[in-house]
Write a protein that holds these residues in place. Structure first.
Motif, PDB file in Angstrom:
ATOM      1  N   LYS A 199       0.755  -1.329   0.017  1.00 34.40           N
ATOM      2  CA  LYS A 199      -0.088  -0.023  -0.133  1.00 34.40           C
ATOM      3  C   LYS A 199       1.102   1.227   0.070  1.00 34.40           C
ATOM      4  CE  LYS A 199      -3.971   2.001   2.342  1.00 34.40           C
ATOM      5  NZ  LYS A 199      -4.907   1.763   3.575  1.00 34.40           N
ATOM      6  N   LEU A 200       0.540   2.267  -0.698  1.00 36.12           N
ATOM      7  CA  LEU A 200       1.270   3.450  -0.878  1.00 36.12           C
ATOM      8  C   LEU A 200       1.234   4.067   0.317  1.00 36.12           C
ATOM      9  CD1 LEU A 200       2.783   5.578  -2.699  1.00 36.12           C
ATOM     10  CD2 LEU A 200       0.695   6.375  -3.338  1.00 36.12           C
ATOM     11  N   GLY A 201       2.405   4.706   0.792  1.00 34.69           N
ATOM     12  CA  GLY A 201       2.598   5.562   2.006  1.00 34.69           C
ATOM     13  C   GLY A 201       3.037   6.971   1.593  1.00 34.69           C
ATOM     14  N   PRO A 202       3.690   7.475   2.319  1.00 31.21           N
ATOM     15  CA  PRO A 202       4.145   8.954   2.072  1.00 31.21           C
ATOM     16  C   PRO A 202       4.893   9.077   0.817  1.00 31.21           C
ATOM     17  CG  PRO A 202       4.094   8.798   4.305  1.00 31.21           C
ATOM     18  CD  PRO A 202       4.023   7.235   3.847  1.00 31.21           C
ATOM     19  N   TYR A 203       4.429  10.011  -0.086  1.00 31.04           N
ATOM     20  CA  TYR A 203       5.577  10.148  -1.100  1.00 31.04           C
ATOM     21  C   TYR A 203       5.571  11.434  -1.699  1.00 31.04           C
ATOM     22  CZ  TYR A 203       1.324  10.826  -4.133  1.00 31.04           C
ATOM     23  OH  TYR A 203       0.223  11.157  -4.749  1.00 31.04           O
TER      24      TYR A 203
END
Length: 150
Positions: free
Chosen positions: A54-58
């Motif tokens: 799952k995508l976190g901070p970017y």
């Protein structure tokens, strides 16, 4: 140049007054703004007990790839292999998930906590083949520091 970022990364991550998400976001922004060939910098984390990331901070352009199944794309392959993956030319990869037509290369470094692969840092570059062993060692350092606050 990357070595000069280490104290900044350590300082950001050690600021316990900020949430973990805010500290990770600050690291992504620092790396994207400081390294001219880091065009998109983000963290993906294992999504609970699911076989997916799952995508976190970017920092960078928004992406549709907020969930990546294990085994799919470069990130999904690293979730299974537990090894660094440097892609000098994304067009040469059969199992590549294109985030943007401008991306030419990618580096993904797994993030371990207590010996378990819990996520990764993913960097896309619009520059062909810019990543070196120095990038690998630096991003391993970043992930080691990140794992200490998770």
């Amino acid at each position: 140049m990357l070595a000069s970022l280490k104290p900044k990364v350590a300082s950001i991550l050690s600021d316990s007054a900020e949430s973990v998400a805010n500290r990770l976001q600050a690291v992504c922004t620092l790396l994207r703004d400081s390294v001219d060939y880091y065009d998109w910098v983000g963290f993906y984390f294992k999504n609970g007990d699911k076989e997916e990331l799952k995508l976190g901070p970017y920092a960078g352009e928004p992406t549709d790839h907020t969930i990546i199944p294990f085994g799919k794309g470069i990130c999904g392959q690293v979730a299974l292999s537990n090894e660094n993956f440097v892609v000098p030319d994304v067009t040469a990869q059969d199992n590549y998930i294109a985030c943007s037509i401008t991306v030419k290369s990618e580096i993904v470094i797994p993030l371990f906590k207590n010996g378990e692969n819990i996520g990764q840092i993913d960097i896309d570059s619009n520059t062909p083949d810019p990543f070196t062993q120095e990038d690998e060692r630096f991003l391993e350092f970043v992930n080691q520091k990140v794992s200490q606050i998770l």
